[in-house]
Design a protein around this motif. Structure first.
Motif, PDB file in Angstrom:
ATOM      1  N   ASN A  76      77.489  69.232  63.683  1.00  0.00           N
ATOM      2  CA  ASN A  76      77.231  70.035  64.882  1.00  0.00           C
ATOM      3  C   ASN A  76      78.497  70.816  65.231  1.00  0.00           C
ATOM      4  OD1 ASN A  76      76.363  71.131  67.291  1.00  0.00           O
ATOM      5  ND2 ASN A  76      75.545  69.213  68.099  1.00  0.00           N
ATOM      6  N   GLU A  77      78.811  71.774  64.382  1.00  0.00           N
ATOM      7  CA  GLU A  77      80.069  72.521  64.500  1.00  0.00           C
ATOM      8  C   GLU A  77      80.174  73.288  65.810  1.00  0.00           C
ATOM      9  OE1 GLU A  77      80.213  74.871  60.945  1.00  0.00           O
ATOM     10  OE2 GLU A  77      80.462  73.092  59.672  1.00  0.00           O
ATOM     11  N   ARG A  78      79.060  73.782  66.315  1.00  0.00           N
ATOM     12  CA  ARG A  78      79.079  74.521  67.586  1.00  0.00           C
ATOM     13  C   ARG A  78      79.556  73.598  68.714  1.00  0.00           C
ATOM     14  NH1 ARG A  78      74.339  77.469  67.709  1.00  0.00           N
ATOM     15  NH2 ARG A  78      73.192  75.521  67.732  1.00  0.00           N
ATOM     16  N   THR A  88      78.827  74.822  77.528  1.00  0.00           N
ATOM     17  CA  THR A  88      80.238  74.814  77.922  1.00  0.00           C
ATOM     18  C   THR A  88      80.361  74.691  79.433  1.00  0.00           C
ATOM     19  OG1 THR A  88      80.789  76.185  76.011  1.00  0.00           O
ATOM     20  CG2 THR A  88      82.409  76.101  77.806  1.00  0.00           C
ATOM     21  N   TRP A 135      70.619  77.598  73.799  1.00  0.00           N
ATOM     22  CA  TRP A 135      71.844  77.450  73.012  1.00  0.00           C
ATOM     23  C   TRP A 135      72.544  78.802  72.863  1.00  0.00           C
ATOM     24  CZ3 TRP A 135      69.921  74.150  68.234  1.00  0.00           C
ATOM     25  CH2 TRP A 135      69.546  72.872  68.672  1.00  0.00           C
ATOM     26  N   SER A 136      73.834  78.739  72.624  1.00  0.00           N
ATOM     27  CA  SER A 136      74.665  79.916  72.310  1.00  0.00           C
ATOM     28  C   SER A 136      74.730  80.936  73.442  1.00  0.00           C
ATOM     29  CB  SER A 136      74.165  80.595  71.023  1.00  0.00           C
ATOM     30  OG  SER A 136      74.238  79.692  69.945  1.00  0.00           O
ATOM     31  N   GLY A 189      83.254  72.654  68.374  1.00  0.00           N
ATOM     32  CA  GLY A 189      84.091  73.778  68.813  1.00  0.00           C
ATOM     33  C   GLY A 189      84.195  73.863  70.328  1.00  0.00           C
ATOM     34  N   VAL A 190      83.077  73.660  71.018  1.00  0.00           N
ATOM     35  CA  VAL A 190      83.079  73.682  72.485  1.00  0.00           C
ATOM     36  C   VAL A 190      83.982  72.573  73.009  1.00  0.00           C
ATOM     37  CG1 VAL A 190      81.670  73.173  74.543  1.00  0.00           C
ATOM     38  CG2 VAL A 190      80.835  74.775  72.806  1.00  0.00           C
TER      39      VAL A 190
END
Length: 191
Positions: A132-134, A105, A99-100, A137-138
């Motif tokens: 699941n804000e991440r 993406t 992740w991250s 956002g993606v």
């Protein structure tokens, strides 16, 4: 024939080793709450049978691996339940240690682009838990818009969580990702 992005290889499922990796992915305590509606619980090896059936019934499914090492990092799926409407549901899932880093993406960009270019879709849809804000956002950065919200739909870790429905149209994707190519696109008549 595997597909490659800048850092990733998306390839066909290949037997028991991939089923073991998928079980490890779905059984991860950080992953499971974001992909399954059932309460968090350990999954038995028998769950591999369900995973195999699921993989056999999707339109496009791929193992996501690092191109540099071949290491399994997750999966990408695309399903077209009603071809007449040219609307697919899409999803990706990665092991937490990946992740991250932009891999999600990169995998989603490939999968959605592939859906529009090779399946002739009109739209691609997904659902995501609002917490699941991440991921939200993606998806927004890639061009998806929130089309609906099912309020307090999931009981998760002592609280109610909303489910978001998101989608992107072929014309929106083309304008955002294909640039000048988008101007010359003609509507596709058949899937």
């Amino acid at each position: 024939m595997p597909f490659q992005t800048e850092r990733l290889t998306l390839r066909a499922y290949n037997g028991d080793a991939d089923l073991d990796n998928l079980l490890r992915l779905y059984d991860d305590a950080l992953v499971q709450p974001s992909i399954l509606l059932a309460p968090l619980k350990p999954l038995s090896p028998a769950y591999k049978e369900k995973l195999q059936k699921d993989m056999d019934n999707i339109t496009f499914g791929a193992v996501i691996a690092l191109t540099s090492t071949g290491e399994f990092i997750g999966q990408s799926v695309l399903n077209i339940p009603e071809p007449k409407n040219r609307d697919a549901s899409v999803g990706i899932c990665l092991l937490p240690e990946f992740w991250s880093r932009g891999y999600g993406t990169e995998a989603m960009l490939f999968t959605v682009d592939h859906a529009f270019r090779w399946y002739g879709l009109h739209r691609v849809s997904l659902t995501v838990w609002a917490v699941n804000e991440r991921a939200v956002g993606v998806y927004k950065r890639l061009g998806f818009v929130i089309e609906g919200r099912k309020r307090e739909a999931i009981w998760m870790d002592t609280k109610w969580v909303d489910i978001l429905s998101m989608g992107v149209l072929r014309s929106e994707w083309a304008a955002l990702h294909w640039g000048e190519q988008a101007q010359s696109l003609r509507p596709i008549e058949h899937v």
